[in-house]
Motif scaffolding. Structure first.
Motif, short mmCIF file in Angstrom:
data_model
loop_
_atom_site.label_atom_id
_atom_site.label_comp_id
_atom_site.label_asym_id
_atom_site.label_seq_id
_atom_site.Cartn_x
_atom_site.Cartn_y
_atom_site.Cartn_z
N VAL A 1 0.74 -1.05 0.11
CA VAL A 1 0.11 0.08 0.06
C VAL A 1 0.75 1.59 0.26
CG1 VAL A 1 -1.50 1.80 1.14
CG2 VAL A 1 -1.46 -1.20 1.44
N VAL A 2 0.62 2.53 -1.12
CA VAL A 2 1.76 3.25 -1.26
C VAL A 2 0.26 4.25 -0.91
CG1 VAL A 2 2.63 4.81 -2.09
CG2 VAL A 2 2.61 2.36 -2.82
N VAL A 3 1.54 5.42 0.39
CA VAL A 3 0.50 6.51 0.80
C VAL A 3 1.56 7.58 0.80
CG1 VAL A 3 -0.89 7.51 2.67
CG2 VAL A 3 -1.04 5.78 2.45
N VAL A 4 0.69 8.41 0.53
CA VAL A 4 1.86 10.31 0.69
C VAL A 4 1.21 10.84 1.70
CG1 VAL A 4 2.76 11.90 -0.91
CG2 VAL A 4 2.33 9.90 -2.17
N ASN A 5 2.16 11.16 2.03
CA ASN A 5 1.35 12.16 3.45
C ASN A 5 2.78 12.58 3.80
OD1 ASN A 5 -0.73 11.95 5.30
ND2 ASN A 5 0.88 10.86 6.65
N LEU B 1 -1.67 5.32 9.71
CA LEU B 1 -0.66 4.45 9.35
C LEU B 1 0.06 3.93 9.79
CD1 LEU B 1 -0.07 7.84 7.37
CD2 LEU B 1 -0.11 6.24 6.09
N LEU B 2 -0.25 3.90 11.52
CA LEU B 2 0.83 2.65 12.25
C LEU B 2 -0.11 1.37 12.32
CD1 LEU B 2 2.59 4.86 14.56
CD2 LEU B 2 3.25 3.84 12.46
N ALA B 3 -1.11 1.29 11.65
CA ALA B 3 -2.67 0.62 11.90
C ALA B 3 -2.46 -0.36 11.64
CB ALA B 3 -3.74 1.05 12.70
N LEU B 4 -2.06 0.52 9.71
CA LEU B 4 -2.58 -0.18 8.94
C LEU B 4 -0.99 -1.20 8.07
CD1 LEU B 4 -3.36 -0.19 5.68
CD2 LEU B 4 -2.81 2.00 4.79
N ALA B 5 0.22 -0.66 9.17
CA ALA B 5 1.87 -0.91 8.87
C ALA B 5 1.64 -2.21 9.57
CB ALA B 5 2.73 0.12 9.06
N GLU B 6 1.85 -2.30 10.51
CA GLU B 6 0.46 -3.21 11.11
C GLU B 6 0.06 -4.71 10.43
OE1 GLU B 6 -0.73 -5.00 15.84
OE2 GLU B 6 -0.53 -2.85 15.75
N ARG B 7 -0.61 -4.19 9.48
CA ARG B 7 -1.65 -5.03 9.01
C ARG B 7 -0.67 -5.60 7.75
NH1 ARG B 7 -6.03 -1.17 10.15
NH2 ARG B 7 -5.76 0.00 8.35
N GLN B 8 -0.23 -4.71 7.30
CA GLN B 8 0.20 -5.42 6.36
C GLN B 8 1.16 -6.07 6.72
OE1 GLN B 8 -1.32 -4.41 3.95
NE2 GLN B 8 0.38 -3.73 2.49
N ALA B 9 2.52 -5.74 7.85
CA ALA B 9 3.17 -6.40 8.22
C ALA B 9 2.71 -7.70 8.31
CB ALA B 9 3.64 -5.86 9.27
N ALA B 10 1.78 -7.91 8.69
CA ALA B 10 1.02 -9.68 9.54
C ALA B 10 0.91 -10.13 8.28
CB ALA B 10 -0.31 -8.94 10.37
N ARG B 11 1.07 -9.69 6.81
CA ARG B 11 0.40 -10.49 5.77
C ARG B 11 1.70 -10.50 5.10
NH1 ARG B 11 -4.42 -8.30 2.18
NH2 ARG B 11 -2.69 -9.53 0.51
N GLY B 12 2.52 -10.27 5.55
CA GLY B 12 3.92 -10.14 4.53
C GLY B 12 4.08 -9.06 3.72
N GLU C 1 9.07 5.74 13.74
CA GLU C 1 8.83 4.65 13.82
C GLU C 1 9.51 3.63 12.90
OE1 GLU C 1 7.00 3.32 16.52
OE2 GLU C 1 6.57 4.95 16.87
N ALA C 2 10.33 4.34 12.40
CA ALA C 2 11.02 3.54 11.62
C ALA C 2 11.99 2.35 12.56
CB ALA C 2 11.89 4.60 10.82
N GLY C 3 11.87 1.01 11.60
CA GLY C 3 11.95 -0.11 11.14
C GLY C 3 11.09 -0.99 11.86
N ARG C 4 10.17 0.03 11.65
CA ARG C 4 8.84 -1.40 12.31
C ARG C 4 8.66 -2.25 10.97
NH1 ARG C 4 2.26 0.29 15.68
NH2 ARG C 4 4.24 1.49 16.40
N ALA C 5 8.22 -3.51 11.45
CA ALA C 5 8.27 -4.67 10.13
C ALA C 5 6.67 -3.51 9.32
CB ALA C 5 7.80 -5.90 10.91
N GLY C 6 7.00 -3.87 8.31
CA GLY C 6 5.86 -3.64 6.86
C GLY C 6 5.78 -1.97 6.85
N LEU C 7 7.14 -1.13 7.64
CA LEU C 7 6.71 0.17 7.43
C LEU C 7 7.57 0.51 6.57
CD1 LEU C 7 5.12 2.87 7.54
CD2 LEU C 7 6.57 2.82 9.88
N VAL C 8 7.54 1.05 4.97
CA VAL C 8 8.94 1.70 4.06
C VAL C 8 8.45 3.00 4.40
CG1 VAL C 8 10.09 1.59 2.56
CG2 VAL C 8 8.91 0.07 3.03
N ILE C 9 9.08 4.23 4.63
CA ILE C 9 9.06 5.71 4.57
C ILE C 9 10.31 5.98 3.83
CG2 ILE C 9 9.61 7.41 5.53
CD1 ILE C 9 9.02 5.94 8.27
#
Length: 340
Positions: free
Chosen positions: A139-143, A157-168, A189-197
């Protein structure tokens, strides 16, 4: 609402093309007022650049210093969470090649290079108008968003990143304009699984020609990105300039205030000219005008370049004028168009 993107197969219009503007409006007065980009018109003052920055290949110590400065400026947990490259555009094109082809959702309308980059790498890309119930590998979001300034709250965004990480999967957050809205950033929060900034240096610091961007993420992804961009990805002069700029907290704070005041003043001039400001950030303003195409041409004939959009014929985006004379040229051209 969802639409499959064809961005990878068509030419994308960008701002800043003064050569094309001069060809389209040969009688326009010089010098042009270029408001077609969201680049700070008051750039960071260039520091002294050591002579060896020009004559030697960039050293590891200089790159480490840059990553440390970027981590501190953006609030990332560690320099190990930071990769630097020759512009955020380079990272937009590299990221899709770090995953096998899959499904990608882009929250739009937004910067078209995101959809194009993923599509060119073989991913199936869909543009959505809302993040509700979207399911994709990426999922790509410009923010804040370009061009309307829409902001998705960090907690969402962080809640979405958590859901994305759960699905790889990944959530890619492009924070190209977040310097002027630091409260919306998830860089801490850089370094969280599933989050790319992604962060862009040139826009806020007004030095687009430096060509520098950053990826913030987990150390493993950072190592992959660094391997993909290859050695000496950032020039020696760029390392020197950006390390100084990112470390200058006083200039950064003063510039945020200056841009906010300038955007408010420009809004007043635009409203006085009969225009409706519908969004943006303090680096650019978005106007909604039923006759936007005609206004674009009127401004062009007056030597003012703005940014139009093929997907919204009623939108024009304007960067900040550098001085009162430029503001007056915009207001005069708009007034003449309205009263023609």
């Amino acid at each position: 609402m969802m639409a499959e993107s064809a961005a990878g197969s068509k030419r994308i219009i960008h701002g800043g093309d003064l050569d094309a503007a001069r060809a389209a409006f040969p009688g326009a007065p010089e010098p042009w007022v270029d408001l077609s980009t969201g680049i700070n018109p008051w750039p960071y003052p260039l520091p002294p650049i050591p002579a060896e920055a020009w004559t030697r290949l960039p050293g590891r110590a200089a790159e480490t210093a840059l990553r440390e400065a970027a981590a501190a400026c953006y609030g990332a947990p560690s320099p190990d969470c930071v990769a630097a490259a020759g512009g955020s555009q380079a990272l937009i094109q590299i990221l899709p090649r770090l995953r096998p082809p899959g499904t990608v959702v882009v929250l739009g309308p937004t910067y078209a290079e995101h959809a194009a980059g993923w599509a060119k790498a073989g991913h199936r890309v869909t543009e959505v108008m809302t993040l509700e119930s979207c399911a994709a590998d990426v999922v790509v979001v410009v923010n804040p968003n370009n061009p309307d300034g829409r902001i998705v709250p960090p907690e969402a965004l962080l809640a979405l990143a958590e859901r994305q990480a759960a699905r790889g999967g990944w959530l890619v957050v492009d924070e190209a304009f977040a310097e002027v809205a630091p409260e919306c950033s998830v860089a801490s929060e850089a370094g969280r699984a599933g989050l790319v900034i992604l962060r862009s240096f040139g826009k806020f610091f007004g030095l687009a020609g430096v060509r520098l961007g950053f990826l913030l993420g987990g150390p493993a992804l950072v190592r992959e990105a660094l391997a993909a961009v290859g050695p000496w990805a950032v020039s020696g002069p760029a390392l020197a300039v950006a390390t100084a700029a990112l470390s200058d907290s006083a200039w950064i704070a003063a510039t945020r205030r200056r841009l906010a005041e300038a955007a408010a003043r420009f809004d007043t001039r635009l409203v006085d000219a009969g225009l409706h400001v519908t969004g943006g950030t303090s680096l650019f303003r978005l106007i909604d005008a039923p006759q936007a195409a005609g206004l674009y041409n009127a401004l062009g004939r007056a030597g003012v370049l703005t940014r139009r959009f093929d997907y919204r014929q009623d939108w024009l985006r304007l960067g900040l004028p550098v001085d009162e004379a430029a503001e007056d040229r915009v207001k005069t051209a708009c007034g003449m168009f309205r009263n023609r």
